[in-house]
Design a protein around this motif. Structure first.
Motif, mmCIF file in Angstrom:
data_model
loop_
_atom_site.group_PDB
_atom_site.id
_atom_site.type_symbol
_atom_site.label_atom_id
_atom_site.label_comp_id
_atom_site.label_asym_id
_atom_site.label_seq_id
_atom_site.Cartn_x
_atom_site.Cartn_y
_atom_site.Cartn_z
ATOM 1 N N VAL A 191 33.811 -37.979 -36.905
ATOM 2 C CA VAL A 191 34.556 -36.773 -37.333
ATOM 3 C C VAL A 191 35.480 -36.024 -36.192
ATOM 4 C CG1 VAL A 191 34.085 -34.304 -38.135
ATOM 5 C CG2 VAL A 191 32.625 -36.357 -38.717
ATOM 6 N N GLY A 192 34.737 -36.139 -34.850
ATOM 7 C CA GLY A 192 35.415 -35.717 -33.900
ATOM 8 C C GLY A 192 35.077 -34.270 -33.619
ATOM 9 N N ASP A 193 33.920 -34.041 -34.014
ATOM 10 C CA ASP A 193 33.578 -32.470 -33.867
ATOM 11 C C ASP A 193 32.600 -32.314 -32.611
ATOM 12 O OD1 ASP A 193 31.438 -33.800 -34.744
ATOM 13 O OD2 ASP A 193 31.153 -32.457 -36.344
ATOM 14 N N SER A 194 32.281 -30.941 -32.263
ATOM 15 C CA SER A 194 31.306 -31.044 -30.953
ATOM 16 C C SER A 194 30.063 -31.888 -31.254
ATOM 17 C CB SER A 194 30.678 -29.482 -30.902
ATOM 18 O OG SER A 194 32.032 -28.958 -30.704
ATOM 19 N N TYR A 195 29.355 -31.959 -32.349
ATOM 20 C CA TYR A 195 28.297 -32.632 -32.626
ATOM 21 C C TYR A 195 28.446 -34.313 -32.361
ATOM 22 C CZ TYR A 195 24.098 -34.467 -34.947
ATOM 23 O OH TYR A 195 22.987 -34.831 -35.319
ATOM 24 N N SER A 246 19.221 -33.593 -32.276
ATOM 25 C CA SER A 246 19.854 -34.312 -33.263
ATOM 26 C C SER A 246 19.474 -33.769 -34.572
ATOM 27 C CB SER A 246 19.695 -35.884 -33.135
ATOM 28 O OG SER A 246 20.118 -36.407 -31.851
ATOM 29 N N ARG A 247 18.559 -33.296 -35.013
ATOM 30 C CA ARG A 247 18.380 -32.773 -36.159
ATOM 31 C C ARG A 247 17.559 -31.544 -36.344
ATOM 32 N NH1 ARG A 247 14.908 -37.503 -39.632
ATOM 33 N NH2 ARG A 247 14.649 -38.191 -37.015
ATOM 34 N N ASN A 248 17.943 -30.808 -35.064
ATOM 35 C CA ASN A 248 17.593 -29.387 -34.869
ATOM 36 C C ASN A 248 18.490 -28.520 -35.616
ATOM 37 O OD1 ASN A 248 17.655 -26.908 -33.786
ATOM 38 N ND2 ASN A 248 16.677 -27.467 -31.972
ATOM 39 N N ARG A 249 18.180 -27.626 -36.515
ATOM 40 C CA ARG A 249 19.038 -26.945 -37.460
ATOM 41 C C ARG A 249 19.844 -26.116 -36.908
ATOM 42 N NH1 ARG A 249 19.216 -25.787 -42.889
ATOM 43 N NH2 ARG A 249 21.185 -24.795 -43.170
ATOM 44 N N ILE A 250 19.370 -25.329 -35.760
ATOM 45 C CA ILE A 250 20.266 -24.519 -35.183
ATOM 46 C C ILE A 250 21.233 -25.283 -34.333
ATOM 47 C CG2 ILE A 250 20.240 -22.677 -33.435
ATOM 48 C CD1 ILE A 250 17.233 -22.273 -33.761
ATOM 49 N N PHE A 251 21.066 -26.238 -33.788
ATOM 50 C CA PHE A 251 21.945 -27.020 -32.903
ATOM 51 C C PHE A 251 22.992 -27.607 -33.903
ATOM 52 C CE2 PHE A 251 23.450 -30.660 -30.854
ATOM 53 C CZ PHE A 251 23.884 -30.054 -29.482
ATOM 54 N N VAL A 252 22.451 -28.094 -34.789
ATOM 55 C CA VAL A 252 23.472 -28.715 -35.800
ATOM 56 C C VAL A 252 24.480 -27.750 -36.372
ATOM 57 C CG1 VAL A 252 23.757 -30.180 -37.951
ATOM 58 C CG2 VAL A 252 22.145 -30.805 -36.332
ATOM 59 N N ASP A 253 23.843 -26.560 -37.094
ATOM 60 C CA ASP A 253 24.623 -25.681 -37.406
ATOM 61 C C ASP A 253 25.963 -25.202 -36.401
ATOM 62 O OD1 ASP A 253 23.613 -25.700 -39.665
ATOM 63 O OD2 ASP A 253 22.409 -23.933 -39.637
ATOM 64 N N ARG A 254 25.367 -25.193 -34.944
ATOM 65 C CA ARG A 254 26.246 -24.807 -34.233
ATOM 66 C C ARG A 254 27.452 -25.640 -33.635
ATOM 67 N NH1 ARG A 254 24.987 -20.462 -29.771
ATOM 68 N NH2 ARG A 254 27.225 -20.601 -29.952
#
Lengths: 197, 414
Positions: free
Chosen positions: B274-278, B214-222
Motif C-alpha cells: 500500500v505504501g502507508d505508514s503501516y 502489528s495487530r494493536n488496534r490503536i497503532f493500526v488505526d493510527r
C-alpha cells in the motif's frame, strides 16, 4: 536500455552536442555541450530511455583548476529501475559576468530535482530557470554567500544579516593544516591556509 | 503580515519566511502552525511550517538546515582518511554503515577490492548497524503513536549493539572503524560468540515488538492508510530504502548491485503493497529479521586472511614495523601528511544504508584530497516528498507520518 542504446538515442537527438566520455571504473558518463539543453536531455532520458530515478545532482567548482575553461560543472546521476543501468550526465556552466549563472531546471521532469537544485543554488550559487520554488535550503534566506564555492574560505566569513542571525569565522589557531591538490609535492604538503576572500 | 502561532515579535522571522513562500495570507479559519525545530516527533531539528484548516493540513513546508555543518566543504580540505570521522556524524544511528559506504566509495576510486575477511567484517558491522537503526526507527515510531513500551524494549536491544560496537571499534557511537583500503583492527577474540548470543536474545524481542504493534488496534488505526505514498511518486521523488520498498518497489542495492559479497547470502527483500505508514513499519520490522538471517550466515563462515588491501604504497604500515624499519616510517609519514595517491577521475558509489541509498560522488584531480565530494543523503531526499504527502492529513497524522519515515537530520543537513 543499455549504454550503447542510450548513446545512439542521445546522438540522434543532439548530434554533435553530446559527447560520451571514456568509461572510468565501469561508469558511463555523457557531456552535454550546451547546458541550456539539459531539460530536454533529462526528458529524453526519462521518457525515451527509461531512466526513471534521479539519484543525485551535484555541482563542481573548477575555479583555479588549470585547463578548465568554464567555472562550474553540473553533474546529474540517473538510474533505470528496469535495466539497472546507471549514468552520469555532465554539463559546463560558465560564470556569469554579473549576477548568478543559470541553466534550465529539471524539476518539471523529475520531482526529486527540486531539493537538489535548491541545495546547489544555496551552496554553489547557480540559478535554475523554471524552478517552482528556488529558495535557500540549508543556509537561511538572506545569507549572502555561497559556501561551497572554492573562493569561500574554510573557516567561514563573518556575516550579520540584521535579523538576529549571524555567523562568525571559526577560530583556526593557525590551522587547519589542510592539504590541497597540487602537482608538486611541496604544494601538497599540509599547511595553514590564509583565506583568499 | 501573516499571523503565526508563535510569532516572535513585530519583525518576526517566521512570519516573514511564510510570506516568502508565495502563499497568500491564510483565509478564513486557516492558520499557520510552526512545528519544530525542537519537537519530539521531528527526531532532531526538522521544522515544519503547517498551514491548517481546522485540524486538516492544507500546506506543509519543511525547513531543513538547522544541523548544517558544511561536511562537503570540510571534505575538500582534508585527506580521504581524515574524513572518516565526519561520516560517523551523518546518520548517527548507524555510523558504521556510513564508514563502510564512504570507504567503499574511495576504494572504488582507487580500484581496490578488499580481501574476503575484510569484506565479511564490514558486512557484519553494516548489518548490526542496520538492526540498530531499524530498532530505533520502529521504537520511536511506536512512541510517536503513543506506545512507550516498545521504545523501551528496542532501546534495551540497541544498548547491546552499542556494546558490540565498542568491542569491535573501541567506541559506541563515533566508530570511525574503516580506513580507505581496510579497517583499523581485526575482530576481537570473543566478538563472534557475543554476536551469536545477542542474536539469540534479539529474536524473541523482535517477535514481542511484532505482537505488541502489528495487530494493536490503536497503532493500526493510527498508521493504516495514513500517508499513502504511491509507487510512482516514490520513484519520481527519488525515495530510497525501506520507504521505497513499502510503496511496492522491489529494489535493494544489496540485491541488484551487490557489494561486500551480499550475493553470497540468502535473504529476502520485504516489499509493501500500500505504501502507508503501516507498511513502512512492517518493512522495517521484517528487515531486522532479514538482517539477523544475514548475520547468522555471516558469523558461521568468516574467511581467514588479511583484512586490508595489500597496496603497500597506500596502506599504513603496521606499528611494530614503523618503530623498527626506516622505510615503513617514511611510508607512514608520507601517507599521514599527503594522503593516498588517488588517480584523477570521478566515481559515484551508492550503498544500501538503513535509511536508504547513501551515495558518495567523488571528483578527484589526483592526489590525497578530493576536489569535490558530494554526499547523497537518503534522509534529505526522503524528506522532500513531505510537501506532497502531508496536505490532506489530520494534524495528529503528521507525527505518525514523520515517525514512519525514519529520517535523521545529521544526514539530511550534512
Amino acid at each position: 536500455m543499455n549504454p550503447e542504446g542510450v548513446t545512439d538515442k542521445l546522438k540522434e537527438q543532439f548530434q554533435e552536442g553530446i559527447v560520451r566520455l571514456p568509461d572510468f571504473r565501469g561508469e558511463t558518463s555523457f557531456r552535454l555541450l550546451v547546458s541550456g539543453e539539459v531539460a530536454h536531455a533529462a526528458m529524453l532520458l526519462k521518457n525515451g530511455c527509461g531512466f526513471d530515478y534521479l539519484v543525485d545532482i551535484s555541482a563542481v567548482d573548477h575555479l583555479g583548476v588549470p585547463g578548465e575553461k568554464h567555472r562550474f560543472e553540473l553533474v546529474y546521476h540517473l538510474y533505470s529501475y528496469a535495466s539497472g543501468h546507471h549514468l552520469r550526465l555532465k554539463t559546463f556552466v560558465a560564470e556569469a559576468s554579473g549576477g548568478l549563472s543559470s541553466l534550465p531546471s529539471i524539476t518539471p521532469v523529475f520531482q526529486a530535482a527540486n531539493w537538489h537544485e535548491r541545495e546547489i543554488y544555496d551552496l554553489m550559487g547557480i540559478r535554475f530557470d523554471g524552478h517552482p520554488d528556488l529558495r535557500r535550503i540549508l543556509m537561511w534566506d538572506g545569507y549572502p554567500h555561497h559556501p561551497l564555492r572554492k573562493d569561500f574560505p574554510l573557516e567561514g566569513l563573518p556575516v550579520e544579516t540584521g535579523d538576529g542571525r549571524f555567523t562568525q569565522s571559526a577560530a583556526m589557531e593557525g590551522g587547519p593544516f589542510v592539504a590541497s591538490f597540487s602537482p608538486s609535492a611541496t604544494g601538497r604538503e599540509p599547511r595553514s591556509q590564509t583565506p583568499s576572500v | 503580515m501573516i499571523k503565526t502561532w508563535n510569532q516572535p515579535d513585530a519583525a518576526g522571522q517566521w512570519a516573514e519566511h511564510v510570506s516568502q513562500q508565495g502563499a497568500d495570507a491564510p483565509s478564513g479559519d486557516r492558520f499557520i502552525l510552526n512545528m519544530g525545530p525542537s519537537h519530539p516527533s521531528t527526531h532532531g531539528v526538522l521544522r515544519l511550517v503547517l498551514e491548517l484548516d481546522g485540524e486538516v493540513v492544507v500546506k506543509a513546508t519543511p525547513d531543513v538546515g538547522y544541523l548544517h555543518r558544511g561536511d562537503e566543504k570540510i571534505a575538500e580540505n582534508m585527506t580521504y582518511n581524515q574524513f572518516v570521522p565526519y561520516t560517523d556524524r551523518l546518520d548517527y544511528l548507524a555510523p558504521l554503515a556510513n564508514n563502510v559506504a564512504y570507504a567503499l566509495a574511495v576504494e572504488k576510486l582507487m580500484g581496490w577490492e578488499l580481501p574476503p575477511r575484510g569484506q565479511a567484517i564490514r558486512l557484519i558491522g553494516c548489518e548490526l548497524a542496520r538492526i540498530s537503526s531499524h530498532l530505533l526507527g520502529v521504537g520511536c515510531f511506536a512512541m510517536d503513536c503513543g506506545a512507550m513500551t516498545v521504545f523501551l524494549y528496542t532501546f534495551t536491544e540497541r544498548e547491546k549493539i552499542y556494546d558490540l560496537m565498542e568491542m569491535l571499534t573501541g567506541a559506541r557511537l563515533t566508530t570511525s572503524y574503516t580506513r580507505v583500503g581496510g579497517m583499523t583492527r581485526d575482530l576481537p577474540a570473543n566478538f563472534i560468540p557475543a554476536v551469536k548470543s545477542f542474536l539469540e536474545g534479539l529474536a524473541p524481542r523482535v517477535d514481542e515488538v511484532d505482537s505488541l504493534l502489528s495487530r494493536n488496534r490503536i497503532f493500526v488505526d493510527r498508521t493504516k492508510d495514513i500517508g499513502v505514498m504511491s509507487r510512482e511518486d516514490a520513484i519520481d521523488f527519488g525515495i530510497t530504502g525501506p520507504n521505497l520498498r513499502a510503496s511496492g518497489v522491489e529494489f535493494d542495492l544489496r540485491k541488484r548491485h551487490p557489494y561486500l559479497g551480499y550475493e553470497k547470502f540468502d535473504f529476502d527483500v520485504p516489499v509493501g503493497s500500500v505504501g502507508d505508514s503501516y507498511d513502512r513499519y512492517l518493512c522495517r520490522l521484517q528487515e531486522i529479521r532479514e538482517s539477523m538471517k544475514i548475520l547468522r550466515q555471516a558469523i558461521e563462515k568468516i574467511p581467514g586472511g588479511p583484512i586490508c588491501v595489500t597496496d603497500k604504497k597506500n596502506i599504513l604500515p603496521n606499528k611494530p614495523s614503523v618503530l623498527s624499519d626506516m622505510e615503513s616510517l617514511i611510508q607512514q609519514f608520507m601517507l599521514v601528511t599527503e594522503g593516498i595517491k588517488a588517480p584523477p577521475g570521478e566515481i559515484y558509489f551508492g550503498a544500501e544504508n538503513p535509511k536508504g541509498e547513501l551515495g558518495f560522488y567523488i571528483y578527484s584531480l589526483g592526489g590525497g584530497v578530493p576536489h569535490r565530494l558530494k554526499i547523497r543523503a537518503p534522509s534529505f531526499v526522503n524528506l522532500s516528498i513531505l510537501p506532497k504527502l502531508l496536505p490532506g492529513c489530520m494534524l495528529s497524522d503528521v507525527t505518525a507520518i514523520l515517525g514512519s519515515f525514519d529520517f535523521v537530520m545529521g544526514e539530511c543537513d550534512r
